[in-house]
Motif scaffolding. Structure first.
Motif, PDB file in Angstrom:
ATOM      1  N   ASP A 177       0.857  -1.189   0.000  1.00 15.00           N
ATOM      2  CA  ASP A 177       0.000   0.000   0.000  1.00 15.00           C
ATOM      3  C   ASP A 177       0.888   1.231   0.000  1.00 15.00           C
ATOM      4  OD1 ASP A 177      -2.441  -1.397   0.062  1.00 15.00           O
ATOM      5  OD2 ASP A 177      -2.271  -1.660   2.235  1.00 15.00           O
ATOM      6  N   LEU A 178       0.497   2.251  -0.741  1.00 16.40           N
ATOM      7  CA  LEU A 178       1.296   3.463  -0.849  1.00 16.40           C
ATOM      8  C   LEU A 178       0.915   4.469   0.234  1.00 16.40           C
ATOM      9  CD1 LEU A 178       1.235   4.018  -4.712  1.00 16.40           C
ATOM     10  CD2 LEU A 178       3.026   2.974  -3.342  1.00 16.40           C
ATOM     11  N   SER A 179       1.901   5.031   0.884  1.00 17.83           N
ATOM     12  CA  SER A 179       1.679   6.107   1.847  1.00 17.83           C
ATOM     13  C   SER A 179       1.496   7.415   1.066  1.00 17.83           C
ATOM     14  CB  SER A 179       2.878   6.234   2.778  1.00 17.83           C
ATOM     15  OG  SER A 179       4.016   6.681   2.049  1.00 17.83           O
ATOM     16  N   ALA A 180       1.115   8.467   1.744  1.00 13.84           N
ATOM     17  CA  ALA A 180       0.957   9.776   1.088  1.00 13.84           C
ATOM     18  C   ALA A 180       2.280  10.229   0.477  1.00 13.84           C
ATOM     19  CB  ALA A 180       0.444  10.806   2.097  1.00 13.84           C
ATOM     20  N   ASP A 181       3.386   9.970   1.190  1.00 16.29           N
ATOM     21  CA  ASP A 181       4.712  10.326   0.686  1.00 16.29           C
ATOM     22  C   ASP A 181       5.045   9.522  -0.571  1.00 16.29           C
ATOM     23  OD1 ASP A 181       7.207  11.739   0.823  1.00 16.29           O
ATOM     24  OD2 ASP A 181       8.122   9.893   1.611  1.00 16.29           O
TER      25      ASP A 181
END
Length: 142
Positions: free
Chosen positions: A45-49
């Motif tokens: 899953d991708l973080s906001a960063d």
């Protein structure tokens, strides 16, 4: 009422005909990873960063997570990594399969499907070979 329904059916048929699945995910992975002794899968899953970094590298990506498929040697060492990215095309989404070697260089790019009316050329090897040997960190748009 019949006229409106007929028009809607015609429009849906035209849209469906523009949507082309060129290669299934299963066939893509079979082609790319069949030489490996083992295959595994991992989703990130991708973080906001991560999303902001991704936007710099792949402006048209719509991903919130990535699934990587790894081709491994019998000893478990990764030989090849593959993923499929959905990107915005000019006329609709495109599914782009990309495989990397252990050094992070692109080995292959395959268009799995697209909704481009004039998109036949994007699935040709003469177009796709320009991405071979690019680094994972290189920004590019298909």
């Amino acid at each position: 009422m019949i006229k409106e329904i007929s028009t809607l059916i015609i429009l849906l048929c035209v849209q469906i005909s523009l949507s082309a699945e060129l290669v299934s995910l299963k066939d893509f992975l079979k082609t790319e990873l069949s030489a490996s002794a083992k295959v595994s899968k991992e989703t990130f899953d991708l973080s906001a960063d991560d999303k902001s970094k991704l936007a710099e590298l792949a402006q048209n990506s719509e991903e919130k997570s990535f699934t990587f498929y790894y081709g491994k040697a019998a000893d478990g060492k990764i030989e090849k990594s593959c993923t499929v990215v959905v990107q915005k095309g000019k006329e609709g989404p495109m599914s782009v399969g990309t495989c990397f070697n252990p050094n992070g260089l692109i080995e292959s790019v395959t268009i799995l499907g697209h909704e481009e009316e004039r998109g036949k050329g994007i699935s040709e090897q003469s177009f796709l070979k320009q991405f071979k040997s690019k680094k994972v960190s290189d920004a590019f748009v298909v």
